[in-house]
Design a protein around this motif. Structure first.
Motif, PDB file in Angstrom:
ATOM      1  N   GLU A 123     -40.287  26.964  85.842  1.00  0.00           N
ATOM      2  CA  GLU A 123     -41.278  26.557  86.833  1.00  0.00           C
ATOM      3  C   GLU A 123     -41.873  27.767  87.526  1.00  0.00           C
ATOM      4  OE1 GLU A 123     -39.821  23.574  89.526  1.00  0.00           O
ATOM      5  OE2 GLU A 123     -40.383  22.063  88.049  1.00  0.00           O
TER       6      GLU A 123
ATOM      7  N   LEU B  20     -36.292  26.778  87.641  1.00  0.00           N
ATOM      8  CA  LEU B  20     -36.357  25.723  86.653  1.00  0.00           C
ATOM      9  C   LEU B  20     -35.806  24.442  87.272  1.00  0.00           C
ATOM     10  CD1 LEU B  20     -33.174  25.813  84.658  1.00  0.00           C
ATOM     11  CD2 LEU B  20     -33.947  28.010  85.547  1.00  0.00           C
ATOM     12  N   ARG B  21     -35.763  23.373  86.494  1.00  0.00           N
ATOM     13  CA  ARG B  21     -35.207  22.088  86.936  1.00  0.00           C
ATOM     14  C   ARG B  21     -34.047  21.720  86.024  1.00  0.00           C
ATOM     15  NH1 ARG B  21     -36.910  20.168  91.717  1.00  0.00           N
ATOM     16  NH2 ARG B  21     -38.888  21.161  92.140  1.00  0.00           N
TER      17      ARG B  21
END
Length: 159
Positions: free
Chosen positions: A102, A115-116
């Motif tokens: 991200e 990030l996720r």
């Protein structure tokens, strides 16, 4: 009043929808070790044999959905790596797993990638620079920034 300077945040405990999927991400991609699993509803993971850095549970979230944008909650969990090579190695594992970043930033005091996890929780992977190298303004206050992080150079340093 202030806290003692050696005070630390000890662990994060996340509500997840699918325990096995979350364990696979945090162990298989990020490299944490499973320390203990409580049936099919909770697990504790760590680095280096600590009792736990990350707790995962489905007590209130089994089969649930991530919070909608615009709601309150945890922004991200920040995972501190000891050096640039280990951060680069973690980035390599993330990219090899097909996980999209991200963002990435050089904050002057640290380097970070964002990030996720599979449940939509934000994850920051970062390393701190030596405090002697932290940028400061003319008054000596921290002068953090949000500059571009050279991911290719970071990956080249991966152990």
């Amino acid at each position: 009043m202030s806290l003692p300077p050696d005070t630390r945040i000890g662990h994060v405990h996340l509500k997840v929808a699918d325990l096995d999927r979350a364990i696979a991400f945090y162990t298989g991609v990020l490299g944490f070790e499973l320390q203990q699993k409580f049936g099919s509803r909770a697990a504790f993971l760590s680095a280096g044999g600590y009792h736990h850095h990350i707790g995962l549970n489905t007590w209130e979230s089994l089969g649930g959905h991530p919070p909608a944008p615009g709601t309150t909650g945890l922004y991200h969990t920040a995972i501190l790596f000891p050096d640039r090579a280990s951060l680069g190695a973690a980035l390599r594992r993330v990219l090899d797993a097909g996980i999209q970043l991200e963002g990435a930033a050089d904050h002057g005091v640290s380097e970070a990638v964002y990030l996720r996890d599979p449940d939509g929780n934000g994850v920051e992977l970062y390393r701190d620079r030596d405090p002697a190298d932290w940028p400061r303004d003319a008054d000596g206050a921290l002068a953090m920034s949000n500059g571009r992080l050279d991911l290719s150079a970071l990956l080249a340093e991966a152990a």
